[in-house]
Each structure stands twice: as C-alpha cells, then as structure tokens.
Design a protein around this motif. Structure first.
Motif, PDB file in Angstrom:
ATOM      1  N   ARG A  25      -7.915   8.448   3.850  1.00  0.00           N
ATOM      2  CA  ARG A  25      -7.889   7.328   2.915  1.00  0.00           C
ATOM      3  C   ARG A  25      -6.925   6.242   3.373  1.00  0.00           C
ATOM      4  O   ARG A  25      -7.171   5.047   3.159  1.00  0.00           O
ATOM      5  N   ASN A  42      -8.045   2.460   3.980  1.00  0.00           N
ATOM      6  CA  ASN A  42      -7.371   1.380   3.265  1.00  0.00           C
ATOM      7  C   ASN A  42      -6.828   0.322   4.227  1.00  0.00           C
ATOM      8  O   ASN A  42      -6.947  -0.887   3.969  1.00  0.00           O
ATOM      9  N   SER A  90       0.831  -1.212   0.000  1.00  0.00           N
ATOM     10  CA  SER A  90       0.000   0.000   0.000  1.00  0.00           C
ATOM     11  C   SER A  90       0.860   1.255   0.000  1.00  0.00           C
ATOM     12  O   SER A  90       0.552   2.228  -0.713  1.00  0.00           O
TER      13      SER A  90
END
Length: 406
Positions: free
Chosen positions: A164, A168, A141
C-alpha cells in the motif's frame, strides 16, 4: 516569478528595483539608475544580511543534507524488517537529496549563464517544483499512517503495508506531476538584461502564473501540508496514551515479551515521525504566512522596505529548504534503533552474539575434564562402563552421563 521553485539572486533584484521601487526621495527609478538603487540598498543591514543568506545558504544545506540523506537511505535499507514506515522514510531521504541537488544545479546553471532553451527551462521548473511538493506530501503520508497505527491498531496490519505504501507513493507522484505539467506550455527561455538568458513565462500566461498558480503552488507546497500535519499530529499526540493502553490490553500472556518489544518499536517510530512533522510545521509556518500576506505588503514603496522584504524572503525560503537537509539528523536524535544501526554501520564494531547451547555444552565438558583428566577419557570410560553393565544386566544410570556430555 513568485513561486517556491526559484530563489532570488543578488543580480535579479535589479529587475524588480527598476520596475516598481521608488527611491527614498520619492522619484520613480529608471533603468539608468539600477546601480544607484543597488548602492542605496547596500546601505541597509537588512539587504546585506539577505545577500549573504542568498549567496551561501544553499551550499551549506547541500553540505549538510546530501551526505545526511545518503546515510539515512543506507541505514534505513539495512534495518530489518523493512516496514511501510521504512519505505516512506527511505523515499523521503532520496527525494530530499534530489531536491538539494536540483536546486544547486539550477543555481550553478544560472550563475554561469548556461542556456537551457525552452525545453530545458520547462523540465527544470517541472522537476524542481514536483520534487518540492512530493517531499512534503510524503511526510503527510507518513503522518497519516502513524495516525492509523495509533487510532486503529487492529487495522494497522491490513492498511499499513509495504504494498500500500508503494501504491500510495506512485499515485501521489502521478497527481503532483499532473499538477505541475502546466510548466510545459507556460515556460520559455527569454533574453534578459542582467542574465544572458532567463527561464520565464509566456506573456499570455503571466496572469495565470501570478494570480492562479501562485495560490495552487502555495497550497500544494506549504499551506495544505501544514494544516494536515498540524491536525494529524495533534490527534497522534492526544491518542498515544489511548493506543498504548489498547495495545497492552491486546497483549497475550504467552507473547508478552514479544508484544512489549513491538509496542516499544512502534512508539519509537511514532516519536521519530512526530518529531519530524513538528519540525516541518515550525519551519513551514513562516512560508505559509508569507504566501498569504505577501499581496498585502507594499514592499515596492521605497528602497528600505524592499530591503526588508528581500531579507524576509530569503529567511522564509532558507527555513523551507532546511526541511530537506535535517531529516537524517532528526532520525538520529529521535530514533534509538536508527541511531544504533547507524553507529554500528559506521564503527563496524557490533558484538557477535553468544551461542548459548554450544557454550553450555563446552562448559559441561570443561568441568568434567577438570575432574577426570579429559572429556575424551571420561566419555571412553563411560562407554566401557555401559558395556560392562550391559553384560552384567545392571542399571543403565551411567547413560545419563554420556548424554549430558554429548
């Protein structure tokens, strides 16, 4: 169990020896010949080296990784402003420390024959495998976020936010927990002829674990993260020059210094994360090859071949677990801002910034006092001059002197 969760121990090899391995003279081993086969294995340097690695490597990694992860977590939380990349790095440091602690805990529980019962075995397998998967996917990520920052700089403020990043991480955790939830109906605690008790799998799920989960586990832990990191890091390295030129083109003349600092800061983060990803790729490559080639390696044909297999097995898992112990040192070596913050935090010797406006005023007052005796007398005499000039209607030029001193 051919899984990334548990490493072999010295005593557990006896089960494999008696089940599959034939001795050097070609006869099949029986349970009565366990000790003799272990004696045969001890004749080979490969096996001796493997035993040393297996018995001590986890203690070494914990001694390096747990303090390092704690230092990394504290340092990152003190760095301002806290960005989405910082959020990922802090979570990765926490998960790495939990990985090492959990591995050491399972090793000690197994070593001292502590009963875990069915639910304990299921929980240990579930949490242990989840943490290993989660750590590697956090790194993926972070790398994808860097890819966005390099290739789509105009969208970075919209796509790469702390909110975000948190979303995530939560979604990623839910997916990986669902993937590993199968341990809660496949795992049990069974009596063992070497250990008192051992966490194992129900007979009806042995085929699923060895033939299906083996590849799911390998793909989730090393193969897929390895491929994604290789692709995205290649794109990042190829796009660094392009991104730097685009950011310079977007720089305003008024905010040139400020934007240049932002560019340098982004470059530092990119270098640090790319370095971590490249190291991960190097350390994980043997694991990927081992997962794929293991089924084609007949390591049970004789004792010497099994000794070689046992050495390769331990080296592969040592390198994989090393990823959880070195991230702090990679941050320190490749991140200038992180290194400076950590050194200042340890030494507590940061210099206090100069207060320039106050310093300038005091310098002016000192120079006046040197010429006229003292700043107070100068100010008093100036105020008297103003009164006299006001009474006589003269020019108020002395007012500038008062304003300068004040």
């Amino acid at each position: 169990m051919q899984s990334t969760t548990i490493s072999m121990t010295y005593t557990s090899i006896s089960e494999n020896v008696t089940a599959n391995i034939t001795s050097d003279n070609g006869t099949t081993a029986s349970s009565k010949k366990v000790l003799s086969l272990l004696d045969q294995l001890n004749q080979y340097d490969e096996f001796k080296a493997a035993v040393v690695i297996n018995n001590y490597y986890l203690y070494v990694l914990c001694a390096l990784g747990i303090p390092g992860s704690a230092c990394a977590l504290i340092t990152i939380c003190r760095m301002k402003p806290l960005t989405s990349s910082s959020v990922y790095m802090a979570m990765l440091s926490l998960v790495d420390a939990m990985n090492l602690v959990f591995k050491l805990l399972y090793l000690l529980l197994t070593l001292y024959d502590v009963r875990l019962f069915d639910n304990g075995c299921r929980t240990m397998f579930f949490i242990g495998t989840f943490l290993m998967h989660y750590s590697n996917w956090l790194l993926v990520s972070m790398t994808i976020e860097r890819f966005i920052a390099i290739w789509f700089p105009l969208q970075v403020t919209k796509l790469c936010t702390k909110r975000r990043a948190f979303i995530n991480m939560i979604v990623l955790a839910i997916i990986l927990m669902a993937l590993n939830f199968q341990f809660y109906w496949t795992t049990v605690e069974l009596p063992h002829k070497v250990y008192v008790w051992q966490c194992s799998f129900m007979d009806e799920y042995v085929h699923f674990i060895t033939k299906v989960w083996y590849w799911i586990d390998g793909a989730a832990y090393s193969i897929v993260p390895f491929i994604l990191l290789l692709i995205f890091n290649t794109m990042i390295i190829l796009g660094i020059k392009m991104a730097s030129s685009k950011q310079r083109m977007l720089t305003n003349k008024i905010d040139k210094t400020q934007n240049t600092d932002k560019i340098k800061h982004q470059q530092q983060i990119t270098i640090m994360l790319v370095s971590i990803s490249v190291v991960f790729i190097i350390l994980t490559m043997p694991n990927c090859a081992f997962f794929i080639m293991q089924d084609y390696w007949d390591y049970t044909k004789d004792v010497h071949t099994y000794a070689q297999y046992f050495l390769v097995y331990n080296i592969v898992f040592f390198l994989s677990d090393l990823n959880h112990a070195i991230n702090f040192y990679m941050y320190f070596l490749s991140g200038r801002k992180f290194r400076t913050m950590f050194i200042n935090m340890i030494c507590c010797c940061r210099k206090k910034p100069l207060r320039r406006p106050y310093s300038t005023t005091m310098t002016q007052m000192s120079s006046v006092s040197m010429r006229n005796g003292s700043a107070f007398n100068t100010t008093l005499s100036s105020q008297q001059d103003i009164l006299k000039n006001s009474a006589n209607g003269t020019d108020h030029s002395s007012n500038s002197t008062v304003n300068t001193i004040a």
